[in-house]
Each structure stands twice: as structure tokens, then as C-alpha cells.
Scaffold this motif. Structure first.
Motif, PDB file in Angstrom:
ATOM      1  N   GLN A  16      26.392 -26.941   8.119  1.00  0.00           N
ATOM      2  CA  GLN A  16      26.322 -28.368   7.786  1.00  0.00           C
ATOM      3  C   GLN A  16      27.612 -29.096   8.169  1.00  0.00           C
ATOM      4  N   GLU A  17      28.753 -28.471   7.911  1.00  0.00           N
ATOM      5  CA  GLU A  17      30.036 -29.085   8.281  1.00  0.00           C
ATOM      6  C   GLU A  17      30.156 -29.231   9.796  1.00  0.00           C
ATOM      7  N   LEU A  18      29.692 -28.214  10.533  1.00  0.00           N
ATOM      8  CA  LEU A  18      29.732 -28.280  11.987  1.00  0.00           C
ATOM      9  C   LEU A  18      28.815 -29.387  12.491  1.00  0.00           C
ATOM     10  N   LYS A  19      27.638 -29.496  11.914  1.00  0.00           N
ATOM     11  CA  LYS A  19      26.707 -30.557  12.308  1.00  0.00           C
ATOM     12  C   LYS A  19      27.369 -31.921  12.137  1.00  0.00           C
ATOM     13  N   ALA A  20      28.036 -32.122  11.013  1.00  0.00           N
ATOM     14  CA  ALA A  20      28.712 -33.394  10.751  1.00  0.00           C
ATOM     15  C   ALA A  20      29.804 -33.651  11.787  1.00  0.00           C
ATOM     16  N   ARG A  21      30.588 -32.644  12.090  1.00  0.00           N
ATOM     17  CA  ARG A  21      31.664 -32.817  13.081  1.00  0.00           C
ATOM     18  C   ARG A  21      31.107 -33.136  14.453  1.00  0.00           C
ATOM     19  N   LEU A  22      30.030 -32.437  14.836  1.00  0.00           N
ATOM     20  CA  LEU A  22      29.436 -32.676  16.153  1.00  0.00           C
ATOM     21  C   LEU A  22      28.820 -34.067  16.229  1.00  0.00           C
ATOM     22  N   SER A  23      28.238 -34.537  15.134  1.00  0.00           N
ATOM     23  CA  SER A  23      27.613 -35.863  15.149  1.00  0.00           C
ATOM     24  C   SER A  23      28.667 -36.968  15.227  1.00  0.00           C
ATOM     25  N   GLN A  24      29.876 -36.670  14.790  1.00  0.00           N
ATOM     26  CA  GLN A  24      30.968 -37.640  14.879  1.00  0.00           C
ATOM     27  C   GLN A  24      31.654 -37.580  16.237  1.00  0.00           C
ATOM     28  N   GLU A  25      31.174 -36.684  17.084  1.00  0.00           N
ATOM     29  CA  GLU A  25      31.732 -36.493  18.417  1.00  0.00           C
ATOM     30  C   GLU A  25      33.238 -36.237  18.375  1.00  0.00           C
ATOM     31  N   SER A  26      33.681 -35.564  17.322  1.00  0.00           N
ATOM     32  CA  SER A  26      35.102 -35.234  17.251  1.00  0.00           C
ATOM     33  C   SER A  26      35.418 -34.171  18.298  1.00  0.00           C
ATOM     34  N   GLN A  27      36.664 -34.134  18.700  1.00  0.00           N
ATOM     35  CA  GLN A  27      37.105 -33.140  19.678  1.00  0.00           C
ATOM     36  C   GLN A  27      36.961 -31.754  19.055  1.00  0.00           C
ATOM     37  N   ILE A  28      36.133 -30.947  19.673  1.00  0.00           N
ATOM     38  CA  ILE A  28      35.905 -29.596  19.163  1.00  0.00           C
ATOM     39  C   ILE A  28      35.391 -28.749  20.321  1.00  0.00           C
ATOM     40  N   GLN A  29      35.784 -27.491  20.356  1.00  0.00           N
ATOM     41  CA  GLN A  29      35.266 -26.572  21.367  1.00  0.00           C
ATOM     42  C   GLN A  29      34.434 -25.520  20.665  1.00  0.00           C
ATOM     43  N   LEU A  30      33.286 -25.203  21.238  1.00  0.00           N
ATOM     44  CA  LEU A  30      32.432 -24.135  20.729  1.00  0.00           C
ATOM     45  C   LEU A  30      32.583 -22.934  21.648  1.00  0.00           C
ATOM     46  N   VAL A  31      32.843 -21.776  21.059  1.00  0.00           N
ATOM     47  CA  VAL A  31      32.948 -20.527  21.820  1.00  0.00           C
ATOM     48  C   VAL A  31      31.983 -19.530  21.200  1.00  0.00           C
ATOM     49  N   ASP A  32      31.022 -19.092  21.988  1.00  0.00           N
ATOM     50  CA  ASP A  32      29.994 -18.152  21.536  1.00  0.00           C
ATOM     51  C   ASP A  32      30.358 -16.771  22.061  1.00  0.00           C
ATOM     52  N   VAL A  33      30.527 -15.803  21.159  1.00  0.00           N
ATOM     53  CA  VAL A  33      30.970 -14.458  21.566  1.00  0.00           C
ATOM     54  C   VAL A  33      29.815 -13.451  21.627  1.00  0.00           C
ATOM     55  N   ARG A  34      28.580 -13.946  21.584  1.00  0.00           N
ATOM     56  CA  ARG A  34      27.432 -13.052  21.698  1.00  0.00           C
ATOM     57  C   ARG A  34      27.223 -12.653  23.153  1.00  0.00           C
ATOM     58  N   GLU A  35      26.240 -11.817  23.378  1.00  0.00           N
ATOM     59  CA  GLU A  35      25.911 -11.362  24.721  1.00  0.00           C
ATOM     60  C   GLU A  35      25.023 -12.399  25.413  1.00  0.00           C
ATOM     61  N   PRO A  36      25.006 -12.417  26.756  1.00  0.00           N
ATOM     62  CA  PRO A  36      24.218 -13.414  27.484  1.00  0.00           C
ATOM     63  C   PRO A  36      22.742 -13.461  27.077  1.00  0.00           C
ATOM     64  N   GLN A  37      22.131 -12.310  26.830  1.00  0.00           N
ATOM     65  CA  GLN A  37      20.710 -12.302  26.462  1.00  0.00           C
ATOM     66  C   GLN A  37      20.494 -12.955  25.091  1.00  0.00           C
ATOM     67  N   GLU A  38      21.451 -12.840  24.182  1.00  0.00           N
ATOM     68  CA  GLU A  38      21.366 -13.502  22.885  1.00  0.00           C
ATOM     69  C   GLU A  38      21.535 -15.014  23.060  1.00  0.00           C
ATOM     70  N   PHE A  39      22.478 -15.394  23.900  1.00  0.00           N
ATOM     71  CA  PHE A  39      22.759 -16.801  24.171  1.00  0.00           C
ATOM     72  C   PHE A  39      21.528 -17.489  24.759  1.00  0.00           C
ATOM     73  N   GLU A  40      20.771 -16.752  25.592  1.00  0.00           N
ATOM     74  CA  GLU A  40      19.559 -17.316  26.204  1.00  0.00           C
ATOM     75  C   GLU A  40      18.495 -17.626  25.159  1.00  0.00           C
ATOM     76  N   ILE A  41      18.423 -16.844  24.108  1.00  0.00           N
ATOM     77  CA  ILE A  41      17.416 -17.058  23.062  1.00  0.00           C
ATOM     78  C   ILE A  41      17.687 -18.351  22.315  1.00  0.00           C
ATOM     79  N   CYS A  42      18.933 -18.558  21.931  1.00  0.00           N
ATOM     80  CA  CYS A  42      19.309 -19.764  21.200  1.00  0.00           C
ATOM     81  C   CYS A  42      20.815 -19.944  21.300  1.00  0.00           C
ATOM     82  N   ASN A  43      21.242 -21.200  21.398  1.00  0.00           N
ATOM     83  CA  ASN A  43      22.680 -21.467  21.446  1.00  0.00           C
ATOM     84  C   ASN A  43      22.949 -22.916  21.101  1.00  0.00           C
ATOM     85  N   LEU A  44      24.198 -23.199  20.837  1.00  0.00           N
ATOM     86  CA  LEU A  44      24.645 -24.557  20.546  1.00  0.00           C
ATOM     87  C   LEU A  44      25.395 -25.149  21.734  1.00  0.00           C
TER      88      LEU A  44
END
Length: 105
Positions: A7-35
Motif C-alpha cells: 500500500q505504501e509503495l502504491k501511494a509513492r508510485l501514484s505520487q510519481e515520486s522519484q523511486i527505482q524498482l529493482v526486481d531480483v527474481r528470475e526472468p521466468q518469474e518476472f514474465e508472469i507478473c511484475n511492477l
């Protein structure tokens, strides 16, 4: 280690604040769902850490929050990062709490 909830991340993203998302899962997991953001699988972190910014908050994402916590420990202890947030409950929490239409696995 600092956590951020879905919920906190959703709020930050909706405010378009400067933030970087780094996903450390494997590519096949990222393909299923990602932000979006940067896909840097856990095993690639030592080689690709330079892609992770130091000048903005960085949210590290995995499936349930365990791998991202390990990644944060590595980046903090070995490379001196101090701007990292762990997505509490991972992408699964995002799907459960924010986007129920997101694919889960």
C-alpha cells in the motif's frame, strides 16, 4: 533493514515520486507478473549492481520478500548502499493487497 508495504509503495508510485524498482527474481518469474523496473536476478547482483541508483529510494522486490531481503543485506554490507527498501511480502503482497487481477504463482 527498512520495509515498505504494498500500500505504501502504491501511494509513492501514484505520487510519481522519484523511486527505482529493482526486481531480483528470475526472468521466468518476472514474465508472469511484475511492477516494471529493473530486472536484476539475485545471482547477477554482484555484476550488475551499478544499475542500482544511490540517489533515490530503491525498492527491492521478489516473490515473498525473502530474496529481496538477502539482496539488500548484500548490497548494504558489501557495497555500502543506504537507500534500499524491501517490499514487505513481495510481489505476492502487491497482488493480494493492491492488484487482485495480477497473475500469481
Amino acid at each position: 533493514m527498512k520495509d515498505i508495504t504494498a500500500q505504501e509503495l502504491k501511494a509513492r508510485l501514484s505520487q510519481e515520486s522519484q523511486i527505482q524498482l529493482v526486481d531480483v527474481r528470475e526472468p521466468q518469474e518476472f514474465e508472469i507478473c511484475n511492477l516494471g523496473g529493473e530486472l536484476i536476478p539475485m545471482g547477477e547482483l554482484p555484476k550488475q549492481a551499478s544499475r542500482i541508483r544511490r540517489d533515490v529510494p530503491v525498492v527491492v522486490i521478489c516473490h515473498h520478500g525473502f530474496r529481496s531481503a538477502q539482496a539488500i543485506n548484500f548490497l548494504t554490507q558489501r557495497l555500502g548502499y543506504d537507500n534500499l527498501l524491501n517490499l514487505k511480502g513481495g510481489i505476492h503482497a502487491w497482488a493480494s493487497e493492491v492488484d487482485p487481477d495480477m497473475a500469481v504463482y
